[in-house]
Design a protein around this motif. Structure first.
Motif, short mmCIF file in Angstrom:
data_model
loop_
_atom_site.label_atom_id
_atom_site.label_comp_id
_atom_site.label_asym_id
_atom_site.label_seq_id
_atom_site.Cartn_x
_atom_site.Cartn_y
_atom_site.Cartn_z
N THR A 288 -33.30 -4.99 -4.39
CA THR A 288 -32.37 -3.90 -4.07
C THR A 288 -32.25 -3.73 -2.57
O THR A 288 -31.14 -3.60 -2.04
CB THR A 288 -32.81 -2.60 -4.76
OG1 THR A 288 -32.82 -2.82 -6.17
CG2 THR A 288 -31.86 -1.46 -4.44
N THR B 86 -33.40 -2.97 -12.98
CA THR B 86 -32.54 -3.05 -11.80
C THR B 86 -31.73 -1.77 -11.62
O THR B 86 -31.64 -1.23 -10.51
CB THR B 86 -31.59 -4.26 -11.89
OG1 THR B 86 -32.36 -5.44 -11.92
CG2 THR B 86 -30.63 -4.30 -10.72
N PHE C 70 -32.06 0.91 -8.72
CA PHE C 70 -30.90 1.15 -7.87
C PHE C 70 -30.50 2.62 -7.85
O PHE C 70 -30.11 3.15 -6.80
CB PHE C 70 -29.70 0.30 -8.29
CG PHE C 70 -28.54 0.50 -7.37
CD1 PHE C 70 -28.52 -0.16 -6.15
CD2 PHE C 70 -27.53 1.36 -7.68
CE1 PHE C 70 -27.47 0.05 -5.26
CE2 PHE C 70 -26.47 1.58 -6.80
CZ PHE C 70 -26.44 0.92 -5.59
N ASN D 25 -37.65 -5.94 -8.28
CA ASN D 25 -36.34 -5.28 -8.16
C ASN D 25 -36.26 -4.34 -6.97
O ASN D 25 -35.19 -4.14 -6.41
CB ASN D 25 -35.99 -4.56 -9.46
CG ASN D 25 -35.34 -5.51 -10.43
OD1 ASN D 25 -34.18 -5.83 -10.29
ND2 ASN D 25 -36.10 -5.98 -11.40
N TRP E 113 -30.28 -6.76 -1.13
CA TRP E 113 -28.84 -6.76 -1.40
C TRP E 113 -28.12 -5.57 -0.78
O TRP E 113 -26.97 -5.69 -0.38
CB TRP E 113 -28.59 -6.76 -2.89
CG TRP E 113 -28.79 -8.08 -3.55
CD1 TRP E 113 -29.37 -9.20 -3.04
CD2 TRP E 113 -28.40 -8.41 -4.88
NE1 TRP E 113 -29.39 -10.21 -3.97
CE2 TRP E 113 -28.79 -9.76 -5.11
CE3 TRP E 113 -27.80 -7.72 -5.90
CZ2 TRP E 113 -28.57 -10.40 -6.31
CZ3 TRP E 113 -27.56 -8.37 -7.10
CH2 TRP E 113 -27.95 -9.70 -7.30
N TYR E 114 -28.78 -4.41 -0.74
CA TYR E 114 -28.06 -3.19 -0.37
C TYR E 114 -28.63 -2.45 0.84
O TYR E 114 -27.99 -1.54 1.35
CB TYR E 114 -28.03 -2.22 -1.56
CG TYR E 114 -27.38 -2.83 -2.77
CD1 TYR E 114 -25.99 -2.96 -2.84
CD2 TYR E 114 -28.14 -3.30 -3.83
CE1 TYR E 114 -25.40 -3.54 -3.94
CE2 TYR E 114 -27.55 -3.87 -4.94
CZ TYR E 114 -26.18 -3.99 -5.00
OH TYR E 114 -25.58 -4.56 -6.09
#
Length: 116
Positions: free
Chosen positions: A15, A72, A76, A11, A18-19
């Motif tokens: 993370t 997750t 995050f 994760n 994706w970000y």
């Protein structure tokens, strides 16, 4: 327990895949962001797949998925606070508390075995 550690590590990679570009990749063309993100996501898959394979049996498929979603969110939250420098609002904490209740119900009672 090794499945939980692998899920946490996977994760972290996902993370960032994706970000992470939200902070540093704004000037990059979209194709480059996608290519870099997919490269990072490959590492995530190399951790997530074994995590689920090792964990299945100790946990049900439902429990693994619920655990993964909570991990997750925890990852995050740390990422958003430290990397993106965002503020944690009260409504996000309330939403997280509801997810914690979901985890309680997923793990507190004996789940039925797999269908024959």
């Amino acid at each position: 327990m090794s499945s939980v550690l692998l899920l946490v590590l996977s994760n972290v990679f996902m993370t960032f895949a994706w970000y992470g570009h939200l902070k540093y990749g704004q000037e990059w063309p979209l194709w480059k962001v996608i290519l870099v993100s997919w490269s990072i996501a490959l590492l995530e898959y190399c951790l997530a797949v074994p995590a689920n394979r090792l964990g299945y049996g100790e946990f049900t498929g439902f429990q693994l998925k619920i655990m993964q979603e909570v991990i997750t969110l925890v990852v995050f939250i740390g990422f958003a606070l430290t990397f993106l420098k965002e503020k944690l609002a009260w409504n996000y904490l309330v939403a997280f508390a509801f997810l914690a209740v979901a985890v309680f119900f997923a793990f507190a009672f004996k789940a039925p075995g797999p269908a024959a």
